[in-house]
Scaffold this motif. Structure first.
Motif, short mmCIF file in Angstrom:
data_model
loop_
_atom_site.label_atom_id
_atom_site.label_comp_id
_atom_site.label_asym_id
_atom_site.label_seq_id
_atom_site.Cartn_x
_atom_site.Cartn_y
_atom_site.Cartn_z
N ALA A 22 23.49 -70.84 16.98
CA ALA A 22 22.18 -70.34 16.59
C ALA A 22 22.23 -68.90 16.08
O ALA A 22 21.50 -68.53 15.15
CB ALA A 22 21.21 -70.44 17.76
N LYS A 23 23.09 -68.08 16.70
CA LYS A 23 23.17 -66.68 16.29
C LYS A 23 23.73 -66.55 14.88
O LYS A 23 23.27 -65.72 14.09
CB LYS A 23 24.04 -65.91 17.28
CG LYS A 23 24.03 -64.40 17.07
CD LYS A 23 24.75 -63.68 18.18
CE LYS A 23 24.66 -62.17 18.00
NZ LYS A 23 25.35 -61.44 19.11
N THR A 24 24.72 -67.37 14.54
CA THR A 24 25.30 -67.34 13.20
C THR A 24 24.27 -67.76 12.16
O THR A 24 24.15 -67.15 11.10
CB THR A 24 26.54 -68.25 13.13
OG1 THR A 24 27.52 -67.80 14.06
CG2 THR A 24 27.14 -68.25 11.73
N VAL A 25 23.53 -68.82 12.48
CA VAL A 25 22.49 -69.30 11.55
C VAL A 25 21.43 -68.22 11.35
O VAL A 25 20.97 -67.97 10.21
CB VAL A 25 21.84 -70.59 12.09
CG1 VAL A 25 20.64 -70.99 11.22
CG2 VAL A 25 22.86 -71.72 12.14
N LYS A 26 21.05 -67.55 12.43
CA LYS A 26 20.06 -66.47 12.33
C LYS A 26 20.57 -65.34 11.44
O LYS A 26 19.81 -64.78 10.64
CB LYS A 26 19.74 -65.94 13.73
CG LYS A 26 18.68 -64.86 13.75
CD LYS A 26 18.40 -64.38 15.15
CE LYS A 26 17.35 -63.26 15.15
NZ LYS A 26 17.08 -62.77 16.54
#
Length: 324
Positions: A22-26
């Motif tokens: 999720a952090k990478t996508v954000k």
């Protein structure tokens, strides 16, 4: 089929959500939004009205030129007046994400031309980052009252980054059951790379962590090690740590102090103490030697200068060799 930029973005994010955390996508969403804002301003319309086939290499180059002229904090809510340009390292990061985006579109036949073929990345900066020195760590430690819940918690969070090389996100996600006080090691789930790693538990830190876990940590229905102190007892967040470091910077006037500097200090100290690169790479959770190799050069530089860099406890290395 000629899709628009909004559709291209949606396809890209959907693809990344299937295997990225999720952090990478954000991060992709944030960095690409800068490019889309530039395109909206340039074309005077929304990105849903900009055809993918209309995007040119000149648009990409114009975007980089805009970044080089833009203030780092131009979108800050408090509108600071101090002029701070965006660093080359940040511009390079934004450009790499942009390259990933357009390569995805080309590889999946959404574009006929590979715009990235002639798109050159700006060189990253090679600034020398000073690690923390022994007297600076002593000054920081004087700020923590170890006889209080907040003081002991903050000391443990800081020294997990300083003595174990953890990222601030690792500290927030640390669970009580991941700390093995009997075998002297900590199991870290690396959210950045979705892989676990084990780091030795420094003897001095072990005592304080155990004290916090058994005496000061409030009773909660979750297993996160560190909790807020506002009565809700929810897990601390990275924003909690950012605020903590802001207070420490203000009181100590160590302006370069950031959470990642502690990890940087750990790595430098590890090499100075005789640790090897392969073990350091594993402890830091790096996938390659590229980043880890930099610490060898830095450690050698400080060693020749005779600088009093903060040193890891010698007992740490006894634990380190038993874990390796």
């Amino acid at each position: 089929m000629d899709i628009n930029l909004q559709q291209a973005f949606d396809l890209f994010i959907f693809d990344r959500e299937t295997y990225c955390n999720a952090k990478t996508v954000k991060n992709y969403k944030n960095t690409l939004s800068y490019f889309f804002d530039y395109m909206k301003e340039t074309y005077h319309c929304e990105i849903c009205d900009i055809k993918l086939s209309d995007v040119t290499l000149m648009d990409l180059k114009g975007y980089v030129i805009m970044l080089r002229k833009r203030d780092k904090l131009s979108s800050h809510p408090y509108k600071p007046t101090e002029h701070k340009p965006i660093t080359n390292t940040s511009i390079r990061t934004y450009s790499i994400d942009l390259r990933t985006f357009f390569n995805f579109l080309y590889d999946n036949d959404y574009m006929e031309n590979n715009l990235m073929k002639k798109f050159k990345l700006i060189k990253r900066e090679t600034k020398l980052v000073l690690p923390l020195f022994a007297d600076e760590v002593k000054e920081i430690d004087t700020l923590f009252n170890l006889k209080t819940c907040t003081g002991l918690r903050n000391y443990c969070m800081v020294h997990l980054m300083l003595d174990e090389g953890l990222r601030s996100g690792d500290v927030c996600n640390l669970r009580v059951h991941n700390i093995n006080f009997q075998q002297n090691h900590i199991l870290i789930f690396d959210g950045k790379g979705n892989k676990d790693r084990i780091v030795p538990l420094a003897t001095g830190l072990k005592k304080h962590l155990h004290q916090y876990a058994t005496i000061y940590r409030p009773y909660t229905d979750h297993d996160y090690m560190f909790c807020s102190v506002d009565g809700a007892h929810v897990p601390v967040t990275e924003n909690t740590i950012k605020c903590l470091f802001a207070r420490i910077r203000k009181k100590t006037e160590i302006t370069r102090l950031k959470p990642h500097l502690l990890r940087h200090t750990f790595a430098t100290s590890f090499i100075l103490g005789g640790g090897d690169l392969e073990s350091l790479r594993i402890y830091l959770g790096h996938t390659s030697y590229d980043t880890t190799q930099n610490y060898l050069h830095l450690a050698n530089t400080y060693n020749r200068m005779g600088s009093d860099v903060y040193r890891l406890d010698k007992i740490f290395f006894k634990t380190y060799y038993s874990v390796s």
